[in-house]
Scaffold this active site. Structure first.
Site, short mmCIF file in Angstrom:
data_model
loop_
_atom_site.label_atom_id
_atom_site.label_comp_id
_atom_site.label_asym_id
_atom_site.label_seq_id
_atom_site.Cartn_x
_atom_site.Cartn_y
_atom_site.Cartn_z
CE LYS A 13 -4.20 1.51 2.38
NZ LYS A 13 -4.94 1.39 3.64
CG LEU A 14 3.12 1.87 -2.78
CD1 LEU A 14 3.26 1.53 -4.26
CD2 LEU A 14 4.49 2.13 -2.16
#
Ligand code: G3P
Length: 218
Positions: free
Chosen positions: A87-88
């Site tokens: 998750k960025l």
């Protein structure tokens, strides 16, 4: 439509998994802190614990804001378990890291998305999931569901495979409305998922069926 639960609480994840409708989990640093999970080793172990409960994708967020740090943390997360999705954040560095991971066929989730333009960039970078935060838009008098509709239209125009993961879902009607407008995934609290069960006519009808069955069996 996939149902993800948005929590780091293992009991809630187990309850959603037991219901038989859970497709994955999303977490973030705030949700980890809420459960008292702090320190790198504890956080990494917690991700593995979550993966061992649920069968689907588990989003694990990087904390770095620089590109090299995101790559380093993302690779560490991916090595934890095959179900991990990196998750960025929706930043320039996050988009660059998304491209890096999608080129390596590592699943990604671009988070903190608040505009259609951001979602377009995420798709261009090959994100597996894009996470528009609908509840937080509603909080500031902006229609979160309208953003999901815009993204749906854009992705359908070009056949982008990035899945729209409606995040910051707060209640049951968010889920129903996301289903109507074609979000691929929702992530929300267990209470919002369980709310789908509720209807007073179901309860009244069931009480009547039970009463009639018991009368006939006296
Ligand atoms: O999935 C995003 C979510 O964790 C944010 O939810 O309720 O803090 O806006 P909320």
């Amino acid at each position: 439509m996939k149902f993800f639960i948005d929590t780091a609480n293992l009991n809630e994840i187990k309850a959603a998994q037991a219901l038989g409708v859970l497709d994955g989990v999303t977490t973030n640093p705030s949700l980890m802190a809420k459960e008292g999970i702090t320190g790198k080793n504890n956080i990494l172990k917690h991700y593995v614990d979550i993966c061992n409960i649920v069968h689907g994708d588990v989003s694990a967020e990087v904390n770095a804001v620089d590109y090299d740090g995101m790559i380093r943390e993302g690779e560490e997360l991916v090595d934890l378990h095959p179900q991990i999705v990196v998750k960025l954040p929706m930043t320039k560095e996050g988009i660059m890291a998304c491209k890096y991971f999608s080129d390596k066929e590592v699943k990604t989730n671009l988070t903190l998305v608040f505009s259609a333009g951001q979602a377009l960039l995420a798709a261009k970078a090959g994100a597996t999931y894009v996470s528009p935060f609908i509840g937080r838009l509603d909080d500031i008098s902006t229609d979160g569901l309208a953003l999901v509709e815009e993204i749906r239209e854009i992705y359908d125009n070009y056949g982008y495979e990035t899945e729209i993961l409606a995040a910051s879902v707060r209640h049951t009607m968010h889920i129903v409305n996301c289903a109507k407008i074609g979000a691929d995934v929702i992530t929300g609290p267990l209470s919002a998922i369980l709310g789908l069960l509720k209807h007073p006519l179901t309860d009244i009808g069931l009480a009547q069926f039970i009463a009639d069955f018991e009368k006939g069996n006296k």
